[in-house]
Design a protein around this motif. Sequence first.
Motif, PDB file in Angstrom:
ATOM      1  N   TYR A   1       3.299   2.057  34.007  1.00 14.03           N
ATOM      2  CA  TYR A   1       4.417   2.919  33.607  1.00 14.03           C
ATOM      3  C   TYR A   1       3.984   4.353  33.294  1.00 14.03           C
ATOM      4  O   TYR A   1       4.812   5.177  32.902  1.00 14.03           O
ATOM      5  CB  TYR A   1       5.108   2.334  32.362  1.00 14.03           C
ATOM      6  CG  TYR A   1       5.379   0.854  32.444  1.00 14.03           C
ATOM      7  CD1 TYR A   1       5.966   0.296  33.582  1.00 14.03           C
ATOM      8  CD2 TYR A   1       5.030   0.003  31.389  1.00 14.03           C
ATOM      9  CE1 TYR A   1       6.201  -1.070  33.665  1.00 14.03           C
ATOM     10  CE2 TYR A   1       5.273  -1.366  31.464  1.00 14.03           C
ATOM     11  CZ  TYR A   1       5.849  -1.892  32.609  1.00 14.03           C
ATOM     12  OH  TYR A   1       6.075  -3.243  32.692  1.00 14.03           O
TER      13      TYR A   1
ATOM     14  N   TYR B   1       9.965  10.449  35.981  1.00 12.67           N
ATOM     15  CA  TYR B   1       9.127   9.340  35.525  1.00 12.67           C
ATOM     16  C   TYR B   1       9.986   8.255  34.866  1.00 12.67           C
ATOM     17  O   TYR B   1       9.881   7.992  33.663  1.00 12.67           O
ATOM     18  CB  TYR B   1       8.078   9.852  34.530  1.00 12.67           C
ATOM     19  CG  TYR B   1       7.279  11.030  35.021  1.00 12.67           C
ATOM     20  CD1 TYR B   1       6.411  10.913  36.097  1.00 12.67           C
ATOM     21  CD2 TYR B   1       7.397  12.282  34.390  1.00 12.67           C
ATOM     22  CE1 TYR B   1       5.670  11.996  36.551  1.00 12.67           C
ATOM     23  CE2 TYR B   1       6.659  13.364  34.828  1.00 12.67           C
ATOM     24  CZ  TYR B   1       5.797  13.217  35.914  1.00 12.67           C
ATOM     25  OH  TYR B   1       5.070  14.300  36.356  1.00 12.67           O
TER      26      TYR B   1
ATOM     27  N   SER C   1      -2.670  10.581  32.896  1.00 13.27           N
ATOM     28  CA  SER C   1      -1.248  10.380  33.146  1.00 13.27           C
ATOM     29  C   SER C   1      -0.613  11.700  33.579  1.00 13.27           C
ATOM     30  O   SER C   1      -0.939  12.763  33.051  1.00 13.27           O
ATOM     31  CB  SER C   1      -0.560   9.869  31.882  1.00 13.27           C
ATOM     32  OG  SER C   1       0.854   9.895  32.033  1.00 13.27           O
ATOM     33  N   LYS C   2       0.306  11.598  34.529  1.00 14.93           N
ATOM     34  CA  LYS C   2       1.042  12.790  34.973  1.00 14.93           C
ATOM     35  C   LYS C   2       2.127  13.190  33.979  1.00 14.93           C
ATOM     36  O   LYS C   2       2.660  14.301  34.057  1.00 14.93           O
ATOM     37  CB  LYS C   2       1.680  12.534  36.335  1.00 14.93           C
ATOM     38  CG  LYS C   2       0.693  12.294  37.464  1.00 14.93           C
ATOM     39  CD  LYS C   2       1.419  11.987  38.764  1.00 14.93           C
ATOM     40  CE  LYS C   2       0.455  11.634  39.883  1.00 14.93           C
ATOM     41  NZ  LYS C   2       1.162  11.249  41.125  1.00 14.93           N
TER      42      LYS C   2
ATOM     43  N   TYR D   1       2.211   6.581  35.338  1.00 11.77           N
ATOM     44  CA  TYR D   1       2.107   7.501  36.472  1.00 11.77           C
ATOM     45  C   TYR D   1       0.722   8.154  36.519  1.00 11.77           C
ATOM     46  O   TYR D   1       0.565   9.345  36.285  1.00 11.77           O
ATOM     47  CB  TYR D   1       3.221   8.550  36.404  1.00 11.77           C
ATOM     48  CG  TYR D   1       4.593   7.940  36.498  1.00 11.77           C
ATOM     49  CD1 TYR D   1       5.212   7.756  37.731  1.00 11.77           C
ATOM     50  CD2 TYR D   1       5.255   7.485  35.356  1.00 11.77           C
ATOM     51  CE1 TYR D   1       6.474   7.163  37.823  1.00 11.77           C
ATOM     52  CE2 TYR D   1       6.511   6.877  35.442  1.00 11.77           C
ATOM     53  CZ  TYR D   1       7.110   6.727  36.685  1.00 11.77           C
ATOM     54  OH  TYR D   1       8.340   6.126  36.786  1.00 11.77           O
TER      55      TYR D   1
ATOM     56  N   SER E   1      -2.990   9.496  37.665  1.00  8.38           N
ATOM     57  CA  SER E   1      -3.776  10.181  38.681  1.00  8.38           C
ATOM     58  C   SER E   1      -5.212  10.104  38.188  1.00  8.38           C
ATOM     59  O   SER E   1      -5.606  10.836  37.281  1.00  8.38           O
ATOM     60  CB  SER E   1      -3.338  11.640  38.836  1.00  8.38           C
ATOM     61  OG  SER E   1      -4.175  12.309  39.753  1.00  8.38           O
TER      62      SER E   1
END
Length: 315
Positions: free
Chosen positions: A187, A208, A195-196, A189, A191
């Motif tokens: 949950y 998101y 987390s993005k 996201y 990279s």
Amino acid sequence: MERREQPVARLAGVRREQFLRDIYPRRKPVVLKGMELGTCTTKWTVDYLSQAEGSKEVKIHVSAVPQMDFLSKNFVYRTLPFDVFVQRAAEVKHKEYFLSEDEKYYLRSVGEDARKDIADIRKQFPVLAEDVQIPEYFEKEQFFSSVFRISSAGLQLWTHYDVMDNFLIQVTGKKRVVLYSPRDAPYLYLSGTKSKVLDVDNPDLEKYPLFVKAKRYHCFLEAGDVLFIPALWFHNVISEEFGVALNVFWKHLPAESYDKSDTYGNKDPTAASRAIQILDRALKTLEELPEEYRDFYARRMVLRIQEKAYRNDCG
């Protein structure tokens, strides 16, 4: 959807034996209070820090905005004498600056050669190291690094995970820390290790939408508090005041499990890296199939991974 949230447990007077027996095996964050940390919690004023380590040059992050984003690199690296840096980081408005009069500063100490050497406060800041008593709640051979950090008030660091256990020792100032379990990785996201989702308080749910499913653990750290962050737990940190902290990382897994070139403690264990490379090759092979078949066999692969590798408990 209402946010799932839970405070991090706070415990006082925890000895090494109790930590290793009752807390460490649970693999959950805990705030430890009343630990013996040496004279640093009372001595490390702005003036003392400036005088203790003098004008040695340090490489720092400078950001025009409070939320630093490692993925978009919305900050610049600059070099300042340590005493000048400390004075600036403690200011709210600056007469001298790089980007803007209210820019934020962040120091994350590194080794002499950041590509080869680990951060160790005893080597990079030996005078200050004499004031610190690091809680030795692990074996000496497990020690990895001790990272000295200084942050401007209001600075927020990106959400990320580390592959080693660590104590976040808040020496001066106050921090708010938000954490997420490794199980909520789907949950966040991701990279790489980051987390993005930059704004964890007001996330862009159109961009998101799954983020609301991540359970949020939170705590506030004051001078003298120590936060145990188990490996793989995601954490997002805001410095509510100008503050000084020390991260102590140690190896939870056998030493040979880690990438020998890792000086930051954020490269995935070698077995995990190999597994991801194999998966990437498998996905590349699936591209030889038409979309309908590719979708079907990809779903079978996911089910196989869940069956063979996921933990069955609900903790």
